[in-house]
Design an enzyme around this catalytic site. Structure first.
Site, PDB file in Angstrom:
ATOM      1  CB  ILE A   5       6.793  -7.861  -3.356  1.00 48.90           C
ATOM      2  CG1 ILE A   5       7.275  -8.170  -4.778  1.00 48.90           C
ATOM      3  CG2 ILE A   5       5.371  -8.377  -3.165  1.00 48.90           C
ATOM      4  CD1 ILE A   5       7.293  -9.657  -5.122  1.00 48.90           C
TER       5      ILE A   5
ATOM      6  CG  PHE B 191      -2.146  -1.470  -2.648  1.00 54.06           C
ATOM      7  CD1 PHE B 191      -1.871  -0.979  -1.381  1.00 54.06           C
ATOM      8  CD2 PHE B 191      -2.874  -2.622  -2.753  1.00 54.06           C
ATOM      9  CE1 PHE B 191      -2.293  -1.655  -0.253  1.00 54.06           C
ATOM     10  CE2 PHE B 191      -3.298  -3.311  -1.634  1.00 54.06           C
ATOM     11  CZ  PHE B 191      -3.008  -2.827  -0.385  1.00 54.06           C
TER      12      PHE B 191
ATOM     13  CD1 TRP C   3       4.302  -1.425  -6.257  1.00 55.86           C
ATOM     14  CD2 TRP C   3       2.588  -2.565  -5.403  1.00 55.86           C
ATOM     15  NE1 TRP C   3       3.249  -1.285  -7.116  1.00 55.86           N
ATOM     16  CE2 TRP C   3       2.174  -1.984  -6.614  1.00 55.86           C
ATOM     17  CE3 TRP C   3       1.668  -3.337  -4.688  1.00 55.86           C
ATOM     18  CZ2 TRP C   3       0.897  -2.136  -7.138  1.00 55.86           C
ATOM     19  CZ3 TRP C   3       0.382  -3.488  -5.199  1.00 55.86           C
ATOM     20  CH2 TRP C   3       0.019  -2.896  -6.407  1.00 55.86           C
ATOM     21  CG  HIS C   4       1.098  -4.890  -1.280  1.00 60.50           C
ATOM     22  ND1 HIS C   4       2.177  -5.656  -1.641  1.00 60.50           N
ATOM     23  CD2 HIS C   4       0.054  -5.388  -1.970  1.00 60.50           C
ATOM     24  CE1 HIS C   4       1.786  -6.581  -2.509  1.00 60.50           C
ATOM     25  NE2 HIS C   4       0.506  -6.431  -2.728  1.00 60.50           N
ATOM     26  N   GLY C   5       2.139  -0.675   0.568  1.00 56.12           N
ATOM     27  CA  GLY C   5       1.777   0.411   1.466  1.00 56.12           C
ATOM     28  C   GLY C   5       2.978   1.033   2.131  1.00 56.12           C
TER      29      GLY C   5
END
Lengths: 506, 523
Positions: A334, A506, A337-339
């Site tokens: 998680i 994202f 996933w954002h960066g």
């Protein structure tokens, strides 16, 4: 094309007009064969969505079309394949294609850098290749959407779609294309197969959602962004410890207002097409634990990873150690996933640690008090027991304490979320311990917006529901007047250039 | 799924759609819904048309001529929107190209965006019998030059270039000192740190220079030096607030007063320069009720300095072996210590660049200084170049005219000339200053071109060199473009640059000065 722009609403109006005109071009019976009308309506919607995406960057339309074609084809192949091996192979093609796309455009360069950094510790010098590409808008969202389709078809939970236009509409639908929510095929495809419908209440609800979303984005998110957050992170040394802390709270408000505001507009827009999108937020800063926070924040991502990763890994059905591993991996991904950077690697691990700790505390409460494995939880449980005073449920004070504690973790860990790199994160974090005490750089108007934003977040849900009900109950002309007034107020706050939504990246 | 899964991640299949997706509506209800939507849109359209009745309501007009056709303009703009990098750049793909500066602002800005972290060389002074090294500027050093200094007869900058040549020839003790006065754009040491690093890298590091004692609540800070103070314990008399009857504020425009307070100064090895010092010098005001100040270097012996005596400017120097050091200063009572600042220097040859920013300052505030006191300060400092860099706050003064601005700047130049006639003089235009107009567009403030023109006339009349920062940034609308670029070069207040933006301005100024020096060498 940003949602908080005149262009978007002009585009929305034109697309709605075409979409509903084609709806009425079909037979009147909703349960009859409507092949021609469906093709036209969904085809029109698909083309409009492509145009919407190309307004961001026309170069990357090929990527989303590739992803669409790949998963449509894999779906058909899965429908025909009989042997488990062949089905696994086709699923592998989908996974490789989608994750390969994501890997190449989002993670390739970071993995190269990470390898270089790690090997340099061992004294090995490498110069990894660098892909000179920009991150395509929304790639993390639509790859997860299409993956949900092939995985569900593979699992036999969904029949393959045979209409390519229907599938293309699902993948590219502009309302949720660039920043979610992540809509699963099983949630949207059944809606596309029914004749769309609208009634007065649905229209009113949609308009209310859009107005609330615009308020969050323009008044809360953009205002605190340009007036404090950007500056604190661009030039940390220019801010004192309390100013930096206020800046971190401001970012916490900003990112919620930004993303949930976008989601509100997306859901409201989709509803005007007769399509329901899932909720993505549930007042996340009212969470009493980090685990609960992730059940309230970006829910479509956390539930996606839960259903397509955590449960397949075994969830909590294995050993205790295995459960902790499954949880860690899910939370770590998680974060990642954002960066693609070290800051998100650490951010993901921090969230994972907090969720693991939360599980440890929960398990400790259920275990015998003298069980050695939970010795670390004893001080916390003693505190909870004392505050509960023999009751089964948390008293309000304890709930408030847990909320405050969770919020502090969220606020502080988001230094890593917002920082441009580890040095920047260290610089901002370091300012909190700089021993400087002025608040001169926080303007009164900023205090007002910050306090107002947080107060709104903690208001009883019934108050918002009552406001919504009052709006829905107004006649059409009354709603028009209210929306015009809201628009006039927003025009006072609106920034010169609409500030892009955070989650678009994202 | 076990209960603890529910506790941690929710139930499987939760967060799926609820309610309305399962329902269906008839053709008639849909018609009613669309009719409802149509009425709302019509009312919105009618109310949206009302602002067109008066130009005073222009702000609320949804669209005005010249803004491009909605939707169509999204496909015809020069630059695609590449994502939400404006707010959080952390999520960008690692290793991606460095934003859109080249396409939005041009290659010249890209050339000035780069930061060189290489430490400066440490050239030894030339021996008495040694011939001075030849000094020339390689053309490659001028790559990225955007705009030259305006110094038509080449005389305004000559005293500075003379000093710089001696420094470049590594004459023993040849220190070239620059005093850069300005407003909040300078108080953060953004432009000046770039100038300091560039000049010291090229000509030698002769120390960080002048630092105020305390910063109070001002966003004042210096880079490449360690500086902290218990700010709440110091009372500050600031030139921009006036208030002192004697008009004595010191070289940096701020006097720090206390009977019991402390401040700390030291070298900083985290940057490319500023890692060494061989002399601390306390600048203060001696007066009959002056208190005592305790100085302590590197946990060594304490040295007590009395600031009591006849009223006059005074200095106290502490010599240390060249290297990293820190000094703690404490006002220890016996009266009020009135301190101007601390200088950190080395023996040279090299350059010292004093960053003298005063938050909120307008040019004419400088006229609030006692001329004799200002002269004494500069004579002691032996400045070789004084940079006068105001105008950003003056842009708010809508009622002032070009001739009034010109008169302000001419008087300030004369004040500087009287204080230090031996020094060169450089007037710098402000950064572009912008506001949102009634449509929300970011536009250059009306007074900015007026101020820049007035500065140019003042510089010419007073034979001071001029650097047109505004034009170097791109002139009209520059702040909007700098705000839009990635990385962002301007903040959302449209009055200040980001650290990257200040670096660009600093590099532009450095190359302009280096070009002037190159021309001086070739004459």
């Amino acid at each position: 094309m940003l949602f908080n722009s005149l262009d978007y609403f002009a585009f929305l109006g034109l697309t709605l007009a075409g979409y509903w005109a084609l709806r009425f071009g079909g037979p009147e019976r909703d349960d009859g064969p409507r092949v021609r009308a469906t093709w036209l309506r969904l085809g029109f919607g698909f083309l409009a969505s492509c145009a919407f995406y190309m307004a961001w960057n026309w170069r990357y339309i090929a990527l989303i079309l590739f992803s669409t074609a790949l998963d449509f084809g894999v779906g058909l192949a899965l429908g025909r394949a009989r042997s488990p091996g062949a089905r696994r192979a086709w699923l592998g093609v989908s996974l490789a294609g989608n994750l390969g796309l994501l890997g190449a455009f989002k993670y390739f360069n970071f993995f190269g850098e990470a390898a270089r950094d790690v090997l340099s510790i061992a004294g090995v010098t490498i110069e990894p290749p660098v892909l000179d590409v920009l991150l395509p808008v929304g790639i993390s969202f639509y790859t997860f959407q299409t993956l949900s389709y092939t995985i569900d078809v593979y699992r036999g939970r969904l029949r393959p779609v045979r209409n390519p236009i229907e599938f293309a509409f699902y993948v590219t639908f502009f309302a949720q294309l660039v920043a979610g929510p992540i809509v699963r095929a099983s949630e949207m495809l059944p809606q596309l197969r029914r004749a769309p419908w609208l009634d007065r209440a649905r229209v009113s609800d949609a308009l209310f959602l859009i107005a609330v979303g615009l308020f969050k984005k323009i008044v809360l998110a953009d205002f605190v962004s340009v007036n404090l957050v950007d500056r604190v992170f661009a030039d940390p040394a220019a801010f004192t410890a309390p100013e930096t802390l206020v800046g971190l709270y401001a970012f916490t408000l900003q990112i919620y207002a930004d993303f949930s505001g976008y989601t509100d507009i997306a859901r409201g827009s989709a509803r005007l097409f007769g399509i329901e999108l899932p909720e993505n937020f549930d007042r996340p800063y009212q969470a009493t634990s980090v685990a609960e926070f992730w059940r309230r924040w970006h829910m479509t991502l956390s539930t996606w990873l839960r259903d397509y990763l955590y449960f397949p890994l075994g969830g909590s059905k294995g050993s205790e150690l295995r459960t902790y591993f499954n949880l860690w991996l899910t939370m770590f991904l998680i974060g990642l996933w954002h960066g693609a950077s070290w800051t998100f690697v650490i951010y993901g691990n921090l969230q994972a640690l907090a969720v693991l700790w939360n599980r440890y505390l929960v398990r400790a409460r259920a275990a015998p008090a003298d069980e050695d494995a939970y010795v670390l939880a004893r001080p916390w449980n003693r505190l909870v027991d004392r505050l509960r005073g023999g009751r089964d449920r948390d008293p309000r004070a304890l709930t408030a304490f847990k909320i405050v504690l969770t919020l502090q973790f969220v606020v502080l860990s988001r230094i890593l979320f917002r920082a441009t790199d580890l040095d920047n994160a260290a610089a901002v974090g370091g300012r909190l311990f700089s021993g400087t005490w002025s608040l001169a750089q926080v303007a009164p108007s900023l205090w007002g917006v910050l306090l107002g934003g947080f107060v709104l977040h903690y208001l009883p849900r019934s108050w918002l529901e009552a406001t919504r009900a009052r709006f829905v109950g107004l006649p059409a002309w009354g709603q028009g007047v209210v929306l015009a007034l809201v628009g006039a107020v927003l025009a006072v706050f609106v920034t010169a250039e609409a500030v892009p939504y955070i989650y678009f990246q994202f | 799924m076990r209960d603890d899964d529910t506790e941690l991640l929710g139930e499987e299949g939760s967060n799926t759609l609820s309610g309305q997706e399962g329902a269906s509506g008839s053709h008639a209800t849909t018609s009613a819904g669309l009719a409802h939507l149509g009425v709302v849109v019509l009312v919105l359209g009618a109310l949206g048309a009302l602002p067109y009745a008066s130009s005073a309501l222009r702000r609320w007009q949804p669209w005005v001529e010249g803004e491009g056709v909605p939707i169509v303009r999204m496909f015809t703009r020069e630059e695609p929107i590449e994502g939400g990098l404006a707010v959080a750049t952390g999520g960008a793909a690692s290793g991606a190209p460095a934003g859109n500066v080249a396409s939005v602002l041009g290659d010249a800005v890209v050339a000035n965006l780069a930061e060189d972290d290489a430490p400066p060389p440490e050239p030894a002074p030339t021996a008495p019998d040694e011939a001075p090294p030849a000094v020339r500027i390689d053309p490659s050093e001028l790559e990225g030059l955007v705009l030259e200094l305006e110094d038509p007869d080449g005389r305004a900058m000559r005293p500075f270039y003379d000093a710089l040549l001696r420094t470049a020839q590594r004459e023993p003790g040849a220190i070239t000192r620059v005093a850069h006065y300005g407003d909040s754009s300078i108080a953060g040491d953004g432009i000046t740190v770039t100038m300091r690093r560039q000049l010291q890298r090229r000509f030698g590091d002769a120390g960080h220079g002048f630092v105020l004692i305390a910063r109070g609540t001002m966003p004042y800070r210096h880079q490449d030096v360690r500086h902290s103070a218990d700010d709440a314990a110091w009372d500050l008399d600031q030139l921009i607030r006036a208030g002192r009857r004697d008009h004595v504020y010191g070289y940096g425009g701020v006097m720090s007063r206390a009977t019991s307070a402390s401040a700390r100064f030291g070298t900083d090895d985290s940057g490319p320069v500023g890692g060494r010092v061989s002399r601390f010098e306390l600048w203060y005001r001696q007066h009959p009720r002056g208190g005592r100040v305790d100085l302590r270097v590197d946990d060594g012996e304490r040295e007590v300095v009395s600031t009591r005596g006849e009223t006059m400017d005074a200095w106290h120097s502490v010599q240390v072996p060249d290297g990293p050091h820190r000094l703690e200063l404490r006002a220890i009572g016996g009266g009020e210590a009135q301190l101007f600042g601390m200088v950190l220097e080395r023996d040279g040859p090299g350059v010292v660049y004093d960053s003298l920013g005063m938050v909120g300052a307008r040019a004419r505030r400088m006229l609030g200084l006692d001329p004799e006191h200002f002269r004494a300060q500069h004579q002691h400092r032996q400045t070789n170049l004084v940079v006068i860099h105001f105008g950003g706050n003056d842009a708010d003064d809508a009622g002032r005219t070009g001739p009034q601005f010109e008169d302000d700047f001419r008087q300030v130049i004369r004040l500087v000339r009287r204080a230090r006639p031996e020094a060169a003089c450089l007037l710098m235009a402000p950064l572009d200053q912008a506001v949102r107009d009634e449509r929300g567009n970011i536009v250059t403030m009306a007074q900015v071109p007026v101020i820049v023109a007035a500065q140019r006339r003042a510089a010419e009349a007073e034979r001071c060199a001029f650097f047109d920062t505004w034009q170097a940034m791109g002139g009209d609308g520059a702040m909007r473009r700098w705000f839009r670029s990635q990385p962002r070069l301007a903040f959302g207040d449209f009055r200040h640059a980001t650290p990257a933006g200040y670096r660009v301005v600093g590099n532009m100024l450095y190359r302009a000065i280096l070009k002037g020096f190159s021309d001086y060498l070739s004459r």
